[in-house]
Design an enzyme around this catalytic site. Structure first.
Site, PDB file in Angstrom:
ATOM      1  N   ASP A 101      -5.611   4.274  13.081  1.00  0.00           N
ATOM      2  CA  ASP A 101      -4.227   5.433  12.627  1.00  0.00           C
ATOM      3  C   ASP A 101      -4.440   6.247  12.021  1.00  0.00           C
ATOM      4  OD1 ASP A 101      -2.906   3.752  14.083  1.00  0.00           O
ATOM      5  OD2 ASP A 101      -2.550   1.987  12.713  1.00  0.00           O
ATOM      6  N   ARG A 113       2.409   6.293  16.684  1.00  0.00           N
ATOM      7  CA  ARG A 113       1.758   7.512  15.520  1.00  0.00           C
ATOM      8  C   ARG A 113       2.090   8.661  15.575  1.00  0.00           C
ATOM      9  NH1 ARG A 113       2.314   3.157  13.072  1.00  0.00           N
ATOM     10  NH2 ARG A 113       0.396   2.118  12.526  1.00  0.00           N
ATOM     11  N   ASP A 134       0.954  -1.231   0.439  1.00  0.00           N
ATOM     12  CA  ASP A 134      -0.189  -0.036   0.079  1.00  0.00           C
ATOM     13  C   ASP A 134       0.738   1.453  -0.295  1.00  0.00           C
ATOM     14  OD1 ASP A 134      -2.427  -1.026  -0.216  1.00  0.00           O
ATOM     15  OD2 ASP A 134      -2.275  -1.734   1.772  1.00  0.00           O
ATOM     16  N   SER A 155      -3.409  -7.974   8.643  1.00  0.00           N
ATOM     17  CA  SER A 155      -3.015  -7.229   9.164  1.00  0.00           C
ATOM     18  C   SER A 155      -2.417  -7.127  10.598  1.00  0.00           C
ATOM     19  CB  SER A 155      -3.791  -6.386   9.650  1.00  0.00           C
ATOM     20  OG  SER A 155      -3.282  -4.975   9.472  1.00  0.00           O
TER      21      SER A 155
END
Ligand code: ARG
Length: 408
Positions: A126, A97, A16, A177
């Site tokens: 996120d 993050r 991605d 994931s």
């Protein structure tokens, strides 16, 4: 005119974020993409990641080692706050993050970029954490999130990448994931989407199955200085080392697995499996040391602050005025939270079995049931009379009401 001229992209090396590079350039008219990968202790081949960004069309590719800042400025703050979302998740992904956002903004400013970008989809937490953190640090930068808009399936994304020389994943890619860093592993999707299904053993990377853990318990001693872990089994450790070693020791006993249904900020419930051996042990030990060194009212009040603090981290508000204000409170509470906690690790459990501190408020002469007892038992009578007075008056009144209603 494109959406932005020069963009700094949060890059992981996955399909991605790789596809984001040609997509930003060819669909959104971006002239230059600078890829930025953060080394958060995820143990990946980051030189290969760096090169992959260049092959995918990035004009510049940076890898920044931020392990130490990550532990010192993010994980240790969370430990001081005993931060666990919904009483279970030690926020291992969420804590990374705001740090990545900070790197993106600093890099954008340094390179004169007008936007930052990330590869998050529109369903997760996120994206919120990146967007809000970046906005807090520099509200003039644009934020681009191609994967939130492109509407391509997994297969279409791979096919799009192949047009620009981005190889399709070699092995049949994992159905899960996974987000990994030094603090832990978050695993979702695939078969885990069925909340009735027990997580298959193959998904775990940091913790042993109980069947494979040692048959004897292991004891670790964790030393804290002002609420921050500083030593392991009597040896001073630097922050990164301490976390890495404790992950290994606790993970070997199967400690730190969490299987939960959580409430995402975007309103959906999701099922996530976490591994966070060191964080689980450290928060438990820290909380215990607070029980020994903080007064009752500070301890109780702080529990409420911790709940709010955890939600702020989860909800992307690391850089916010409320978080900064609570940091002030937490810092003040930690001044005397120094000492040593003994933890027993055995068959998936971490149990605090001993504690000591120079700042201990535990008074043996008051606590003892032996003859050395210094507590003034007689004083209890007057205390209870006044403490119970409102209850006594209320009960008297209740009786009066009941009597008069039974006569009418
Ligand atoms: N649910 C966690 C959070 O919101 C982790 C998100 C990423 N999970 C993953 N398996 N990629 O912080």
């Amino acid at each position: 005119m494109g959406r932005a001229k020069k963009v700094v992209l949060a890059y992981s090396g996955g399909v991605d974020t790789s596809v984001c590079i040609p997509y930003l350039k060819h669909e959104w008219g971006v002239e230059e993409v600078i890829a930025l990968a953060a080394d958060l202790g995820q143990k990946e081949e980051l030189e290969a990641v760096r090169e992959k960004a260049l092959k995918s069309g990035a004009s510049e590719s940076l890898v920044v080692d931020v392990k130490e800042v990550f532990v010192k400025d993010y994980a240790f703050s969370a430990i001081q706050a005993n931060a666990v979302y919904e009483n279970r998740y030690p926020l291992t992904t969420a804590l990374a993050r705001p740090l990545i956002a900070k790197l993106l903004v600093e890099t954008a400013e340094k390179y004169g970029a007008d936007a930052i970008a990330h590869g998050c989809t529109g369903k997760g937490n996120d994206q919120v954490r990146f967007d809000v953190s970046c906005a807090a640090l520099n509200p003039n930068l644009k934020i681009l999130a191609p994967a939130r808009e492109w509407g391509m399936s997994r297969e279409e994304t791979i096919a799009y990448g192949e047009r620009f020389g981005i190889p399709a994943p070699v092995k049949k890619s994992s159905p899960y994931s996974i987000d990994k860093n030094l603090l832990g592993c978050s695993i979702e999707a695939g078969i885990l989407e069925d909340p009735q299904v027990e997580p298959p053993e193959e998904i775990f990377q940091m913790t042993k199955a109980i069947a494979d853990t040692p048959d004897n318990p292991e004891y670790v001693e964790i030393g804290f200085t002002k609420g921050v872990p500083t030593s392991l089994n009597g040896e001073q450790k630097n922050p990164v080392e301490l976390i890495a070693q404790l992950n290994f020791i606790a993970g070997n006993h199967g400690v730190g697995r969490i299987d939960m249904i959580e409430n995402r900020l975007v309103g959906i419930k999701s099922r996530e499996i976490y591994e966070a051996p060191a964080m689980v042990v450290l928060i438990q030990a820290h909380r215990d040391l607070e029980s020994l060194t903080l007064t009752a009212d500070v301890t109780h009040y702080k529990r409420g602050v911790e709940e709010t603090y955890s939600q702020l981290i989860y909800n992307g508000l690391w850089y916010s005025p409320l978080k900064a204000a609570l940091d002030g409170f937490i810092r003040e509470t930690q001044q005397r939270v120094s000492g040593t906690i003994a933890v027993k690790l055995f068959k998936g459990n971490a149990t605090v079995v001993g504690r000591r501190s120079e700042n201990s408020l535990y008074a043996p002469d008051l606590a003892t049931y032996g003859s050395e007892d210094q507590f003034d038992h007689k004083a209890a009578e007057g205390f209870i009379y006044i403490w119970g007075l409102p209850t006594r008056i209320w009960a008297r009144q209740t009786r009066k009401i009941n009597e008069s209603s039974s006569f009418s």
